[in-house]
Design a protein around this motif. Structure first.
Motif, PDB file in Angstrom:
ATOM      1  N   ARG A  79       0.821  -1.224   0.000  1.00 10.76           N
ATOM      2  CA  ARG A  79       0.000   0.000   0.000  1.00 10.76           C
ATOM      3  C   ARG A  79       0.850   1.267   0.000  1.00 10.76           C
ATOM      4  O   ARG A  79       0.335   2.348   0.207  1.00 10.76           O
ATOM      5  N   GLY A  80       2.155   1.102  -0.237  1.00 10.02           N
ATOM      6  CA  GLY A  80       3.033   2.248  -0.422  1.00 10.02           C
ATOM      7  C   GLY A  80       3.743   2.738   0.814  1.00 10.02           C
ATOM      8  O   GLY A  80       4.492   3.728   0.742  1.00 10.02           O
ATOM      9  N   LEU A  81       3.542   2.089   1.975  1.00 10.80           N
ATOM     10  CA  LEU A  81       4.235   2.516   3.185  1.00 10.80           C
ATOM     11  C   LEU A  81       5.606   1.851   3.266  1.00 10.80           C
ATOM     12  O   LEU A  81       5.787   0.713   2.817  1.00 10.80           O
ATOM     13  N   ASP A 191      -7.072 -10.608   5.000  1.00 11.22           N
ATOM     14  CA  ASP A 191      -8.489 -10.237   5.000  1.00 11.22           C
ATOM     15  C   ASP A 191      -8.748  -8.988   5.837  1.00 11.22           C
ATOM     16  O   ASP A 191      -9.615  -8.171   5.499  1.00 11.22           O
ATOM     17  N   VAL A 192      -8.023  -8.848   6.932  1.00 16.26           N
ATOM     18  CA  VAL A 192      -8.199  -7.666   7.778  1.00 16.26           C
ATOM     19  C   VAL A 192      -7.720  -6.410   7.046  1.00 16.26           C
ATOM     20  O   VAL A 192      -8.433  -5.395   6.970  1.00 16.26           O
ATOM     21  N   PHE A 193      -6.508  -6.468   6.483  1.00 16.47           N
ATOM     22  CA  PHE A 193      -5.965  -5.288   5.809  1.00 16.47           C
ATOM     23  C   PHE A 193      -6.705  -4.977   4.511  1.00 16.47           C
ATOM     24  O   PHE A 193      -6.598  -3.849   3.998  1.00 16.47           O
ATOM     25  N   ALA A 194      -7.441  -5.937   3.977  1.00 17.06           N
ATOM     26  CA  ALA A 194      -8.236  -5.663   2.777  1.00 17.06           C
ATOM     27  C   ALA A 194      -9.288  -4.595   3.046  1.00 17.06           C
ATOM     28  O   ALA A 194      -9.779  -3.956   2.111  1.00 17.06           O
ATOM     29  N   GLN A 195      -9.639  -4.393   4.325  1.00 20.22           N
ATOM     30  CA  GLN A 195     -10.635  -3.387   4.680  1.00 20.22           C
ATOM     31  C   GLN A 195     -10.011  -2.096   5.202  1.00 20.22           C
ATOM     32  O   GLN A 195     -10.719  -1.192   5.644  1.00 20.22           O
ATOM     33  N   LEU A 196      -8.690  -2.008   5.162  1.00 20.45           N
ATOM     34  CA  LEU A 196      -8.025  -0.756   5.525  1.00 20.45           C
ATOM     35  C   LEU A 196      -8.340   0.293   4.466  1.00 20.45           C
ATOM     36  O   LEU A 196      -8.237   0.005   3.268  1.00 20.45           O
ATOM     37  N   PRO A 197      -8.733   1.512   4.866  1.00 21.53           N
ATOM     38  CA  PRO A 197      -9.062   2.548   3.867  1.00 21.53           C
ATOM     39  C   PRO A 197      -7.821   3.108   3.180  1.00 21.53           C
ATOM     40  O   PRO A 197      -7.571   4.315   3.166  1.00 21.53           O
ATOM     41  N   LEU A 198      -7.025   2.205   2.630  1.00 25.94           N
ATOM     42  CA  LEU A 198      -5.835   2.577   1.889  1.00 25.94           C
ATOM     43  C   LEU A 198      -5.602   1.472   0.863  1.00 25.94           C
ATOM     44  O   LEU A 198      -5.209   0.362   1.216  1.00 25.94           O
ATOM     45  N   ALA A 199      -5.853   1.763  -0.402  1.00 28.36           N
ATOM     46  CA  ALA A 199      -5.826   0.744  -1.449  1.00 28.36           C
ATOM     47  C   ALA A 199      -4.386   0.350  -1.791  1.00 28.36           C
ATOM     48  O   ALA A 199      -3.466   1.177  -1.709  1.00 28.36           O
ATOM     49  N   PRO A 200      -4.173  -0.906  -2.194  1.00 22.00           N
ATOM     50  CA  PRO A 200      -2.846  -1.328  -2.648  1.00 22.00           C
ATOM     51  C   PRO A 200      -2.407  -0.503  -3.864  1.00 22.00           C
ATOM     52  O   PRO A 200      -3.218  -0.137  -4.709  1.00 22.00           O
ATOM     53  N   LYS A 201      -1.093  -0.256  -3.950  1.00 21.87           N
ATOM     54  CA  LYS A 201      -0.558   0.532  -5.054  1.00 21.87           C
ATOM     55  C   LYS A 201       0.242  -0.310  -6.032  1.00 21.87           C
ATOM     56  O   LYS A 201       0.638   0.164  -7.094  1.00 21.87           O
ATOM     57  N   LEU A 202       0.522  -1.562  -5.644  1.00 21.54           N
ATOM     58  CA  LEU A 202       1.315  -2.413  -6.512  1.00 21.54           C
ATOM     59  C   LEU A 202       0.451  -3.430  -7.219  1.00 21.54           C
ATOM     60  O   LEU A 202      -0.584  -3.822  -6.710  1.00 21.54           O
TER      61      LEU A 202
END
Length: 202
Positions: A79-81, A191-202
């Motif tokens: 997600r770019g972090l 599955d948990v991070f799939a709901q983080l309000p930060l979309a994957p960038k890769l």
């Protein structure tokens, strides 16, 4: 097309069909998340892990800790972090906790009449008077005992030392899962991070 090529193609299609069926039958964990209001997750650039993690024991990273750190790092980096080894310099801190609890599920269902007994000898031929309390309906009590796993992920703003996001995954565990927790933990983290309000960038 030769018979051998047809046979290979047929086997390939059957294998693909079986994989799709198995994927459709697989059930993921129950996931719920919540976030602090007015948080711009895109403003965070780096992350690290709290020390010690809630899954550490006696000052050491357990196998569970190692797995959650690997999985969480992958999810945040995609997600770019950027991972910051020194948690004192990270924008976000990650903490993870796991717990397995024994659960009992009790369910009462109507029991079909199979013969006369003390309570069902009347067999519906007549009804009790209003207010009668000693005429129970025949029923069956089913007790289901199972293990339930819970994985919690906390994201903490390091500057304010405030929890800004949490995700919790719960799932019924089988003995097979208990014997090989790595894939289950990795899948739950995903599955948990799939709901983080930060979309994957890769």
């Amino acid at each position: 097309m030769s018979k051998s090529i047809k046979s290979i193609s047929r086997r390939g299609l059957l294998g693909l069909f079986a994989a799709l069926v198995l994927a459709g039958c697989a059930t993921g964990p129950n996931v719920r998340t919540s976030a602090a209001p007015s948080i711009d997750f895109a403003s965070y650039r780096t992350f690290g892990f709290v020390s010690p993690l809630s899954t550490d024991r006696a000052g050491f990273h357990t196998l569970v800790s190692q797995q959650v750190m690997t999985s969480a790092r992958r999810e945040l980096e995609v997600r770019g972090l950027e991972f910051q080894p020194n948690p004192d310099q990270a924008d976000l801190l990650v903490n993870v906790h796991t717990h397995v609890a024994e659960q009992l599920r009790v369910r009462t269902t109507p029991d079909p009449w199979v013969g006369r007994s003390y309570w069902n000898h009347r067999n519906g031929r007549y009804q009790p008077w209003p207010g009668h309390t000693r005429w129970p309906a025949p029923s069956r009590v089913d007790v289901d005992q199972f293990s339930e796993g819970r994985l919690s992920v906390d994201l903490i703003d390091r500057t304010s030392n405030m929890l800004v996001w949490e995700g919790v995954a719960t799932k019924r565990l089988t003995q097979r899962t208990m014997n090989d927790l790595g894939p289950a933990i990795d899948g739950a983290i995903h599955d948990v991070f799939a709901q983080l309000p930060l979309a994957p960038k890769l």
